[in-house]
Design a protein around this motif. Structure first.
Motif: not given
Ligand code: BES
Ligand code: MN
Ligand code: ZN
Length: 498
Positions: A276, A287, A348, A269, A373-374, A346, A264, A376
């Motif tokens: 966010k 990301d 994505e 992001d 880094t998918l 988000d 990824k 949280g």
């Molecule tokens: N890039 C983030 C995930 C992330 C969070 C990476 C913390 C590194 C540290 C990902 O794209 C994201 O925003 N995920 C969301 C998914 C949700 C909207 C279903 C998340 O984890 O909040």
């Protein structure tokens, strides 16, 4: 850093530092006794006073020690000899490297721990040590005029004369390659999104690929449109920066199954319209860590000339808001034909990977690993230090878990029960891109599973370990380069490990 092996006796090794590992409750013998004698019994006295215990991670610096040639002595705790593993040695040596690299050093001599450690052959120890010094001397201060860390000019690794020099030289070389690969991943991630955009990342990948003889193709926006990557393109739509897909191919063998590494690469992001908060956005230059890891691992695999066939694919986009950004309720058609309802812009990463995984399969991937880094949610589940693994094929996942264990990196598998797939069913499209509050790391993986065409696949969620919020003695804050070692270890044994 220039690294070489010598058999110089410890007490006569010249340099800014002599670094010696100390095992817990192991009676002193051989060169350690000779060193103690040269120091007039100081080591014994420190031991008796309990100031030198050998506890793992303990650092004791002695400036201007009398009786030895080096200007300073650093004693590094290695823990109990029977417990010495990849991770303990790596952490101890990285901590030592971080300690000495706060000042400019022309030359550092480090002793390769030669005690009888059943779990870790000497060559392996040398490789770990050399990589740790490469990594520990490099900080995240890319843009500070006054650097906090300095590269070591020359690293001398002290080994016993009776050892196999050919094998040890190969271990030194592998350690240098690994350390540089980890630092490459770290640098790409630490570079701010302002400069590290999809185009710049792709250009860097092409340049690195050329330097190590790896075939490279870059798909720009028109090429991605041609490939009908509607899911990836929708993420990129809100940004002024055009997306890229990097395809790398390394053929270290003329036949055999193809290992595909997929990363990824969201260079920033913002969350898109589901924007966010400031706090959550702060570190989102990280990301693209999955893509950086794939690139770094491929470079290392090629430089080590491993006899494997590997392809590396990186989906590079910026997730931004804007007049053309994808909107909530939009329905995207992925390259595979699957339709996706977007309920959170988000989420994505999975939209990007959907098309890249599908493309990887059409480029001949037999075994897949993706790194991202998918979520949280994975950090909530496993914390900041452990990589989450999810799979459609238990045997292949076991192979990954074994590679991670060998490489000394922490990884834990999460379940993939069928009922999680229900959570991403949509009323208007084939699937939706979010699965609700619970089990978020797993519903994300269930989404990805739809795009791997039943090929053996492991998804590694590195949202926690890829980017560290604070310094630890054994690692710098910022990008960590996690999983580079694991991927190289995986490739080293591929395909006999499947
Ligand atoms: N890039 C983030 C995930 C992330 C969070 C990476 C913390 C590194 C540290 C990902 O794209 C994201 O925003 N995920 C969301 C998914 C949700 C909207 C279903 C998340 O984890 O909040
Ligand atoms: Mn996101
Ligand atoms: Zn993301």
């Amino acid at each position: 850093m220039n690294v070489h092996l010598t058999t110089t006796p410890w007490a006569t090794a010249a340099g800014d530092w002599l670094i010696v590992g100390i095992f817990q409750s192991l009676p002193s013998s051989g060169q350690l006794t000779a060193l103690d004698d040269a120091l007039g019994g100081q080591l014994s006295r420190l031991r008796e006073a309990n100031d030198l215990t050998g506890k793992s991670g303990e650092l004791l610096a002695l400036p201007a020690p009398p009786g030895i040639v080096a200007k300073r002595l650093l004693l590094v705790g290695l823990g109990a000899v029977e417990d010495l593993g990849e991770a303990t040695l790596d952490r101890a040596m990285t901590a030592a490297a971080r300690h000495v690299s706060t000042k400019k050093c022309e030359k550092v001599a480090v002793v390769a721990p030669d005690a009888d450690c059943p779990g870790l052959p000497l060559e392996r120890r040398v490789q770990i040590l050399v990589a740790a010094f490469g990594v520990g001397c490099v900080g995240q201060d890319l843009y500070r005029a006054e650097k906090k860390r300095f590269a070591i000019g020359e690293l001398e690794v002290l080994v016993e004369p009776a050892r196999d020099r050919v094998a040890l030289s190969a271990a030194v070389e592998a350690g240098v390659v690994l350390g540089e690969a980890i630092n490459l991943a770290r640098e790409l991630v630490n570079e701010p999104a302002r400069t590290m955009n999809p185009e710049c990342f792709a250009a860097r990948a092409a340049e690195l690929a050329r330097a190590c003889g790896v075939h490279c193709e870059i798909l720009d926006q028109p090429a991605l449109e041609q490939e009908r990557m509607g899911s990836l393109l929708a993420v990129a739509a809100g940004s002024d920066r055009a997306p890229r897909l990097v395809y790398l191919e390394y053929n270290g063998a003329s036949e055999g199954p193809r290992l595909a590494l997929v990363g990824k690469g969201v260079t920033f992001d913002s969350g898109g319209l589901s924007i966010k908060s400031n706090d959550n956005m702060l570190t989102m230059k990280c990301d693209m860590a999955g893509a950086a890891t794939v690139l770094a691992a491929l470079v290392a695999i090629a430089r080590l000339k491993l006899p494997v066939r590997v392809i590396g694919l990186m989906g590079l986009v910026e997730n931004m808001t804007g007049g053309s950004a994808m909107k909530l309720g939009d329905v995207l058609t992925a390259r595979s034909g699957v339709t996706i309802e977007v309920l959170n812009t988000d989420a994505e990463g999975r939209l990007v990977l959907a098309d890249v995984l599908d493309y990887a399969v059409s480029r001949g991937a037999d075994f897949l690993v993706d790194l991202a880094t998918l979520t949280g949610a994975c950090v909530v589940a496993l914390g900041e230090e452990v990589v989450g693994a999810m799979t459609n094929n238990q045997a292949w996942c076991n192979t990954l878990l074994a590679a991670a264990r060998q490489a000394g990196e922490d990884m834990w598998q999460l379940p993939m029960h069928e009922h999680f797939a229900k959570l991403i069913e949509s009323d208007v499209a084939d699937i939706k891109n979010v699965g609700g509050r619970w089990g978020g790391a797993i519903t994300a993986a269930k989404f990805l599973e739809r795009f791997v065409c039943d090929k053996p696949w492991v998804h590694l969620d590195i949202a926690g370990p890829a980017f560290a919020s604070s310094d630890k003695p054994f690692r710098e804050a910022g990008a960590t380069g996690c999983m580079v070692k694991t991927l190289v270890e995986l490739a080293r044994k591929f395909p006999s490990n499947i």
